[in-house]
Design a protein around this motif. Structure first.
Motif, PDB file in Angstrom:
ATOM      1  N   LEU A  96      -5.066  -3.230  76.905  1.00  0.00           N
ATOM      2  CA  LEU A  96      -4.203  -4.235  77.525  1.00  0.00           C
ATOM      3  C   LEU A  96      -4.836  -4.791  78.796  1.00  0.00           C
ATOM      4  CD1 LEU A  96      -0.678  -2.583  77.106  1.00  0.00           C
ATOM      5  CD2 LEU A  96      -1.542  -4.595  75.906  1.00  0.00           C
ATOM      6  N   ARG A  97      -5.394  -3.930  79.595  1.00  0.00           N
ATOM      7  CA  ARG A  97      -6.009  -4.399  80.840  1.00  0.00           C
ATOM      8  C   ARG A  97      -7.307  -5.174  80.588  1.00  0.00           C
ATOM      9  NH1 ARG A  97      -4.743   1.014  84.524  1.00  0.00           N
ATOM     10  NH2 ARG A  97      -2.558   0.434  84.968  1.00  0.00           N
ATOM     11  N   ALA A  98      -7.857  -5.023  79.378  1.00  0.00           N
ATOM     12  CA  ALA A  98      -9.020  -5.826  79.006  1.00  0.00           C
ATOM     13  C   ALA A  98      -8.625  -7.178  78.435  1.00  0.00           C
ATOM     14  CB  ALA A  98      -9.882  -5.064  78.007  1.00  0.00           C
ATOM     15  N   GLY A  99      -7.300  -7.429  78.315  1.00  0.00           N
ATOM     16  CA  GLY A  99      -6.831  -8.725  77.848  1.00  0.00           C
ATOM     17  C   GLY A  99      -6.395  -8.767  76.405  1.00  0.00           C
ATOM     18  N   ALA A 100      -6.288  -7.635  75.743  1.00  0.00           N
ATOM     19  CA  ALA A 100      -5.900  -7.616  74.335  1.00  0.00           C
ATOM     20  C   ALA A 100      -4.397  -7.801  74.182  1.00  0.00           C
ATOM     21  CB  ALA A 100      -6.338  -6.307  73.688  1.00  0.00           C
ATOM     22  N   HIS A 101      -3.982  -8.300  73.025  1.00  0.00           N
ATOM     23  CA  HIS A 101      -2.565  -8.416  72.695  1.00  0.00           C
ATOM     24  C   HIS A 101      -2.002  -7.010  72.473  1.00  0.00           C
ATOM     25  CE1 HIS A 101       1.019  -9.290  70.207  1.00  0.00           C
ATOM     26  NE2 HIS A 101       1.052 -10.444  70.895  1.00  0.00           N
ATOM     27  N   PRO A 102      -0.703  -6.779  72.809  1.00  0.00           N
ATOM     28  CA  PRO A 102      -0.138  -5.436  72.611  1.00  0.00           C
ATOM     29  C   PRO A 102      -0.295  -4.911  71.189  1.00  0.00           C
ATOM     30  CG  PRO A 102       1.318  -6.742  73.975  1.00  0.00           C
ATOM     31  CD  PRO A 102       0.223  -7.665  73.536  1.00  0.00           C
ATOM     32  N   ALA A 103      -0.124  -5.786  70.189  1.00  0.00           N
ATOM     33  CA  ALA A 103      -0.285  -5.327  68.804  1.00  0.00           C
ATOM     34  C   ALA A 103      -1.712  -4.880  68.547  1.00  0.00           C
ATOM     35  CB  ALA A 103       0.115  -6.443  67.840  1.00  0.00           C
ATOM     36  N   GLN A 104      -2.668  -5.664  68.990  1.00  0.00           N
ATOM     37  CA  GLN A 104      -4.066  -5.307  68.797  1.00  0.00           C
ATOM     38  C   GLN A 104      -4.439  -4.055  69.585  1.00  0.00           C
ATOM     39  OE1 GLN A 104      -6.772  -8.406  69.919  1.00  0.00           O
ATOM     40  NE2 GLN A 104      -8.611  -7.226  69.404  1.00  0.00           N
ATOM     41  N   GLN A 152      11.067   7.881  75.357  1.00  0.00           N
ATOM     42  CA  GLN A 152      10.546   7.455  76.650  1.00  0.00           C
ATOM     43  C   GLN A 152       9.636   6.226  76.490  1.00  0.00           C
ATOM     44  OE1 GLN A 152       8.658  10.645  78.721  1.00  0.00           O
ATOM     45  NE2 GLN A 152       8.346   9.495  80.608  1.00  0.00           N
ATOM     46  N   LEU A 153       8.840   6.217  75.441  1.00  0.00           N
ATOM     47  CA  LEU A 153       7.982   5.067  75.173  1.00  0.00           C
ATOM     48  C   LEU A 153       8.811   3.837  74.830  1.00  0.00           C
ATOM     49  CD1 LEU A 153       5.134   3.943  74.760  1.00  0.00           C
ATOM     50  CD2 LEU A 153       5.214   4.805  72.405  1.00  0.00           C
ATOM     51  N   ALA A 154       9.887   4.023  74.085  1.00  0.00           N
ATOM     52  CA  ALA A 154      10.763   2.894  73.752  1.00  0.00           C
ATOM     53  C   ALA A 154      11.419   2.315  74.999  1.00  0.00           C
ATOM     54  CB  ALA A 154      11.831   3.355  72.750  1.00  0.00           C
ATOM     55  N   ARG A 155      11.848   3.181  75.925  1.00  0.00           N
ATOM     56  CA  ARG A 155      12.433   2.682  77.174  1.00  0.00           C
ATOM     57  C   ARG A 155      11.403   1.912  78.000  1.00  0.00           C
ATOM     58  NH1 ARG A 155      14.888   7.879  77.176  1.00  0.00           N
ATOM     59  NH2 ARG A 155      13.319   8.636  78.641  1.00  0.00           N
ATOM     60  N   ALA A 156      10.163   2.391  78.001  1.00  0.00           N
ATOM     61  CA  ALA A 156       9.115   1.690  78.743  1.00  0.00           C
ATOM     62  C   ALA A 156       8.870   0.303  78.158  1.00  0.00           C
ATOM     63  CB  ALA A 156       7.828   2.515  78.714  1.00  0.00           C
ATOM     64  N   TRP A 157       8.857   0.195  76.844  1.00  0.00           N
ATOM     65  CA  TRP A 157       8.659  -1.102  76.203  1.00  0.00           C
ATOM     66  C   TRP A 157       9.839  -2.029  76.489  1.00  0.00           C
ATOM     67  CZ3 TRP A 157       4.177  -0.312  73.034  1.00  0.00           C
ATOM     68  CH2 TRP A 157       3.575  -1.489  72.594  1.00  0.00           C
ATOM     69  N   VAL A 159      11.763  -1.965  79.227  1.00  0.00           N
ATOM     70  CA  VAL A 159      11.657  -2.415  80.620  1.00  0.00           C
ATOM     71  C   VAL A 159      10.659  -3.561  80.737  1.00  0.00           C
ATOM     72  CG1 VAL A 159      10.898  -1.719  82.921  1.00  0.00           C
ATOM     73  CG2 VAL A 159      12.391  -0.219  81.605  1.00  0.00           C
ATOM     74  N   SER A 160       9.545  -3.443  80.031  1.00  0.00           N
ATOM     75  CA  SER A 160       8.533  -4.494  80.097  1.00  0.00           C
ATOM     76  C   SER A 160       9.041  -5.795  79.494  1.00  0.00           C
ATOM     77  CB  SER A 160       7.261  -4.036  79.376  1.00  0.00           C
ATOM     78  OG  SER A 160       6.302  -5.071  79.333  1.00  0.00           O
ATOM     79  N   ALA A 161       9.744  -5.710  78.358  1.00  0.00           N
ATOM     80  CA  ALA A 161      10.213  -6.922  77.689  1.00  0.00           C
ATOM     81  C   ALA A 161      11.382  -7.568  78.421  1.00  0.00           C
ATOM     82  CB  ALA A 161      10.623  -6.586  76.246  1.00  0.00           C
ATOM     83  N   LYS A 162      12.264  -6.775  79.019  1.00  0.00           N
ATOM     84  CA  LYS A 162      13.467  -7.325  79.651  1.00  0.00           C
ATOM     85  C   LYS A 162      13.217  -7.800  81.063  1.00  0.00           C
ATOM     86  CE  LYS A 162      18.312  -6.246  80.590  1.00  0.00           C
ATOM     87  NZ  LYS A 162      19.389  -5.227  80.462  1.00  0.00           N
ATOM     88  N   HIS A 163      12.416  -7.102  81.831  1.00  0.00           N
ATOM     89  CA  HIS A 163      12.236  -7.418  83.251  1.00  0.00           C
ATOM     90  C   HIS A 163      10.876  -8.047  83.551  1.00  0.00           C
ATOM     91  CE1 HIS A 163      15.952  -5.270  84.157  1.00  0.00           C
ATOM     92  NE2 HIS A 163      15.501  -4.255  83.413  1.00  0.00           N
ATOM     93  N   ASP A 169       1.198  -1.358  83.085  1.00  0.00           N
ATOM     94  CA  ASP A 169       1.677  -0.532  84.203  1.00  0.00           C
ATOM     95  C   ASP A 169       2.794   0.407  83.756  1.00  0.00           C
ATOM     96  OD1 ASP A 169      -0.130  -1.848  85.792  1.00  0.00           O
ATOM     97  OD2 ASP A 169       1.329  -3.318  86.540  1.00  0.00           O
ATOM     98  N   VAL A 170       3.705  -0.101  82.927  1.00  0.00           N
ATOM     99  CA  VAL A 170       4.818   0.739  82.464  1.00  0.00           C
ATOM    100  C   VAL A 170       4.303   1.859  81.564  1.00  0.00           C
ATOM    101  CG1 VAL A 170       7.017   0.745  81.249  1.00  0.00           C
ATOM    102  CG2 VAL A 170       6.384  -1.222  82.619  1.00  0.00           C
TER     103      VAL A 170
END
Length: 256
Positions: A96-104, A152-157, A159-163, A169-170
């Protein structure tokens, strides 16, 4: 009747069954004895040697040992699965920090991640690629070894999508929390090695006491196997010993 039963069991478990092996296919010539045959043979031998009390004691000890071993293996699998998911999340974060899409990023990290964490990352990658609800997909997954970590991973995802918080980082915060939990579990498990060893020594002491009594001529084995009081005390001692070992294992084993 008992002699016939013992003879039949001996014939079944006898290792030299060459005619039967020759009739089997070449890759299936090993004779596999069903587990219940071994169980019946062990129960019969225990009954003949130690009577009903010895049979009850043996059953209690066998069940307790099996449950403890099963729980130990499960806790070990839980630790390994949590560590694998943490390592997999590290790969996702780097992508992700290298610029990849979350799916990739999730799909790429899943290639180097062992199961069952691999299935978690693949499910997240598939939901993200199709524009689905990743949080719902993760929560609906049935992962007995990674239930809490997946939530816990679902909650992190979520937070990222909603806020609008950066997903890397999450996920990094989630990974650090998993690492801290795993490190704490390993530390407690290592520190509890002494109490577990002490409990095992205490559980073996009655057996050593019986052996010392036999060597000194007190004949405790005869009392335990040939008298009603001895049979009762043998079964009671096995129950109390098994309860102590199980309770020690319960309070010294920590799940990640």
């Amino acid at each position: 009747m008992l002699s016939l039963l013992l003879l039949a069991t001996a014939l079944i478990v006898w290792p030299q069954l060459r005619p039967l092996r020759r009739l089997r296919p070449r890759d299936k010539r090993e004779v596999v004895v069903p587990p219940y045959i071994w169980l019946a043979a062990a129960a019969t031998l225990t009954y003949l040697v130690a009577g009903v009390g010895g049979l009850v004691a043996g059953a209690v000890l066998a069940v307790t040992g099996r449950r403890i071993l099963k729980q130990h293996r499960r806790n070990k699998a839980l630790r390994q699965a949590a560590e694998a998911l943490s390592n997999g999340l590290g790969g996702v974060i780097d992508e992700l920090r290298a610029g990849a899409h979350p799916a990739q990023a999730a799909e790429s990290a899943a290639e180097d991640t062992p199961a069952p964490a691999k299935e978690v990352l693949k499910a997240a990658a598939a939901a993200s690629r199709l524009g689905g609800d990743v949080e719902r997909t993760l929560r609906e997954m049935k992962q007995p070894l990674l239930g809490k970590a997946v939530d816990q991973l679902a909650r992190a995802w979520h937070v990222s999508a909603k806020h609008g918080v950066a997903l890397a980082d999450v996920l990094d915060a989630t990974r650090r929390d998993l690492d801290q939990r795993a490190a704490f579990a390993r530390q407690v498990h290592a520190r509890m090695a002494g109490p577990r060893a002490s409990a095992l020594v205490l559980a073996v002491l009655p057996v050593l006491g019986v052996l010392l009594g036999e060597f000194s001529g007190a004949r405790p084995f005869h009392v335990l196997t040939s008298t009603a009081a001895g049979q009762f005390l043998l079964a009671l001692g096995a129950v109390l010993g098994a309860a102590g070992v199980w309770w020690t294992q319960r309070i010294t084993e920590v799940q990640p």
